[in-house]
Design a protein around this motif. Structure first.
Motif, short mmCIF file in Angstrom:
data_model
loop_
_atom_site.label_atom_id
_atom_site.label_comp_id
_atom_site.label_asym_id
_atom_site.label_seq_id
_atom_site.Cartn_x
_atom_site.Cartn_y
_atom_site.Cartn_z
N PHE A 121 0.85 -1.19 0.00
CA PHE A 121 0.00 0.00 0.00
C PHE A 121 0.89 1.25 0.00
CE2 PHE A 121 -2.83 -3.28 1.64
CZ PHE A 121 -3.95 -3.06 0.86
N PHE A 128 -6.24 4.42 -5.44
CA PHE A 128 -7.01 3.51 -4.58
C PHE A 128 -8.53 3.58 -4.78
CE2 PHE A 128 -8.98 2.12 -0.61
CZ PHE A 128 -8.51 0.82 -0.58
N VAL A 172 -19.63 0.71 2.43
CA VAL A 172 -19.18 1.97 3.04
C VAL A 172 -20.38 2.77 3.55
CG1 VAL A 172 -18.11 4.21 2.52
CG2 VAL A 172 -17.01 2.10 1.76
N GLY A 232 -7.73 0.12 9.41
CA GLY A 232 -7.36 -0.09 8.01
C GLY A 232 -8.16 0.90 7.18
N CYS A 233 -8.03 2.18 7.53
CA CYS A 233 -8.93 3.22 6.98
C CYS A 233 -8.60 3.59 5.54
CB CYS A 233 -8.90 4.46 7.87
SG CYS A 233 -7.26 5.23 7.99
N THR A 270 -14.70 4.96 4.63
CA THR A 270 -15.59 4.55 5.72
C THR A 270 -15.60 5.60 6.82
OG1 THR A 270 -15.24 2.21 5.20
CG2 THR A 270 -16.02 2.71 7.42
N ASP A 311 -4.21 3.29 10.11
CA ASP A 311 -3.65 2.53 8.99
C ASP A 311 -2.14 2.42 9.18
OD1 ASP A 311 -5.14 1.91 6.03
OD2 ASP A 311 -2.95 1.71 6.08
N MET A 353 -1.18 6.22 2.53
CA MET A 353 -2.66 6.26 2.61
C MET A 353 -3.10 7.34 3.59
SD MET A 353 -4.39 4.03 0.78
CE MET A 353 -4.37 2.41 0.05
N GLY A 401 -0.40 3.16 12.63
CA GLY A 401 -0.14 2.07 13.56
C GLY A 401 -0.55 0.73 12.99
N ASN A 428 -13.21 -2.86 7.61
CA ASN A 428 -13.70 -3.12 6.25
C ASN A 428 -12.58 -3.52 5.31
OD1 ASN A 428 -16.36 -2.69 6.85
ND2 ASN A 428 -16.41 -0.55 6.19
N GLN A 467 -8.45 -9.40 6.20
CA GLN A 467 -7.87 -10.30 5.18
C GLN A 467 -6.38 -10.06 4.93
OE1 GLN A 467 -10.77 -9.22 2.25
NE2 GLN A 467 -9.65 -7.44 1.50
N PHE A 468 -5.86 -8.90 5.35
CA PHE A 468 -4.44 -8.60 5.19
C PHE A 468 -3.63 -8.88 6.45
CE2 PHE A 468 -6.44 -5.82 1.98
CZ PHE A 468 -5.75 -6.25 0.87
C1 GEK Z 1 -12.14 1.37 3.10
N1 GEK Z 1 -11.30 0.11 5.00
O1 GEK Z 1 -11.96 2.11 2.11
N2 GEK Z 1 -2.50 -2.28 10.51
C2 GEK Z 1 -3.12 -1.18 10.00
N3 GEK Z 1 -3.57 -1.11 8.70
C3 GEK Z 1 -3.35 -2.17 7.92
C4 GEK Z 1 -2.70 -3.35 8.37
C5 GEK Z 1 -2.26 -3.37 9.73
N4 GEK Z 1 -1.64 -4.43 10.25
N5 GEK Z 1 -2.62 -4.24 7.35
C6 GEK Z 1 -3.20 -3.65 6.29
N6 GEK Z 1 -3.64 -2.40 6.61
C7 GEK Z 1 -10.93 0.71 3.72
C8 GEK Z 1 -10.30 -0.26 2.76
S1 GEK Z 1 -7.93 -1.59 2.27
C9 GEK Z 1 -8.67 -2.88 1.44
C10 GEK Z 1 -9.21 -1.09 3.39
C11 GEK Z 1 -8.08 -3.26 0.13
C12 GEK Z 1 -4.33 -1.42 5.75
C13 GEK Z 1 -3.66 -1.18 4.40
O2 GEK Z 1 -2.60 -0.25 4.49
C14 GEK Z 1 -4.85 -0.66 3.57
O3 GEK Z 1 -4.93 0.74 3.59
C15 GEK Z 1 -6.07 -1.29 4.24
O4 GEK Z 1 -5.59 -1.95 5.42
C16 GEK Z 1 -6.80 -2.32 3.42
O5 GEK Z 1 -13.26 1.15 3.57
O6 GEK Z 1 -7.10 -2.66 -0.30
O7 GEK Z 1 -8.67 -4.24 -0.52
#
Ligand code: GEK
Length: 244
Positions: free
Chosen positions: A21, A29, A44, A65-66, A71, A90, A95, A118, A134, A138-139
Motif C-alpha cells: 500500500f 485507490f 461503506v 485499516g482506513c 468509511t 492505517d 494512505m 499504527g 472493512n 484479510q491482510f
Molecule cells: C475502506 N477500510 O476504504 N495495521 C493497519 N492497517 C493495515 C494493516 C495493519 N496491520 N494491514 C493492512 N492495513 C478501507 C479499505 S484496504 C482494502 C481497506 C483493500 C491497511 C492497508 O494499508 C490498507 O490501507 C487497508 O488496510 C486495506 O473502507 O485494499 O482491498
C-alpha cells in the motif's frame, strides 16, 4: 479524494514483487477498489448507518485499516452522538497522508477525527462503541486474527458493534470456481484487461488471504460476540455486524 485511474498493472513489470500500500496504490485507490470490489460503496454507506445506530456517548469509533478514509467519512457524516471521536488507523503512511489532505472539505459532521499511523494487530484499543474493519482483516496474518478480534471485543462496550467486511472463499470448490469466474467478469466489465487482472492477482496472492464465511462467524462467536448478522453479500464478498 484522488480520482486517478488505476493503471498500475497495465505492464507486466508491476506484477513482480508483492503488493504494497505505497504512494502508487494510494494515488489510484478509490478507482482500484470501486472496480475490484463489488458493492464496495454499499458497504461503506451501510457502515455510516450502522455507526449511527450503535454509537454510544463519550466513546471512540474506530475505522481500522482506513486507507483513504471512505468509511471514516461515511461514519463522520452520519454520527452526531455527543462526546464521540473517530480514530482512523492505517499502517500505510502514504494512505494516511492522502486521507488527511483530501477529506477535510468533504466532512459535514461534528465529530473530531484522529488519524493514527499504527499496526492494528498490536495496538491497544480505548473503550469504543463501534469498530469498522472493512476489507482489512484479510491482510492480517492468519495466526493474529483471533487475538485482534478478541482485543476489539474486549474494548467494545456492551451493545457495541463491529462491522466486518471481507473477501471470502467458498467451502464448496464448484461454488468457489463459479464466484471466482464471476468476480473476474466483474473486473473485465469494469475495464481491467487480462494482463492487469493476472498481474494484480499474482501480486496480491500471498498478501490477501481470504477465509470462509463460517471461519469468520465461528471466530466472532468464539471471542465473545453475542450476535453475528450478515448485512451484505455480493459474489465473493460479505459483510457482517457483530454485537458485543
Ligand atoms: C475502506 N477500510 O476504504 N495495521 C493497519 N492497517 C493495515 C494493516 C495493519 N496491520 N494491514 C493492512 N492495513 C478501507 C479499505 S484496504 C482494502 C481497506 C483493500 C491497511 C492497508 O494499508 C490498507 O490501507 C487497508 O488496510 C486495506 O473502507 O485494499 O482491498
Amino acid at each position: 479524494m484522488s480520482d486517478c485511474e488505476d493503471n498500475l498493472f497495465q505492464t507486466a513489470f508491476r506484477s513482480i514483487g508483492g503488493f504494497r500500500f505505497d504512494e502508487n496504490v494510494a494515488q489510484v485507490f478509490p478507482d482500484m477498489i470501486r472496480r475490484s470490489v463489488p458493492g464496495y460503496g454499499h458497504v461503506v454507506g451501510s457502515s455510516g448507518l450502522i455507526a449511527k445506530r450503535f454509537a454510544q456517548p463519550n466513546t471512540v469509533i474506530y475505522d481500522l485499516g482506513c486507507s483513504l478514509g471512505a468509511t471514516t467519512l461515511a461514519i463522520a457524516n452520519q454520527v452526531t452522538t455527543p462526546g464521540c471521536r473517530i480514530v482512523a488507523v492505517d499502517n500505510s503512511e502514504a494512505m494516511l497522508a492522502q486521507a488527511q489532505s483530501s477529506l477535510t472539505d468533504r466532512l459535514v459532521g461534528p465529530l473530531p477525527i484522529e488519524w493514527v499511523y499504527g499496526d492494528i494487530s498490536t495496538m491497544a484499543f480505548e473503550p469504543c462503541s463501534v469498530v469498522a474493519l472493512n476489507f482489512t482483516l484479510q491482510f492480517i496474518e492468519q495466526n493474529k486474527r483471533e487475538q485482534l478480534l478478541s482485543n476489539i471485543h474486549r474494548a467494545l462496550c456492551p451493545g457495541g458493534a463491529l462491522i466486518l467486511a471481507e473477501k471470502i472463499v467458498q467451502e464448496d470448490l464448484k461454488s468457489q470456481d463459479t464466484l471466482d469466474a464471476l468476480h473476474l467478469d466483474f473486473k473485465r466489465a469494469n475495464g481491467y484487461s487480462e494482463l492487469e487482472i493476472a498481474g494484480k492477482r499474482q501480486a496480491i496472492e500471498n498478501v490477501l488471504i481470504p477465509e470462509t464465511a463460517n471461519t469468520h462467524i465461528n471466530r466472532l462467536t468464539r471471542v465473545g460476540f453475542t450476535e453475528v448478522t450478515e448485512f451484505f453479500h455480493c459474489l465473493n464478498f460479505k459483510a457482517w455486524v457483530a454485537i458485543a
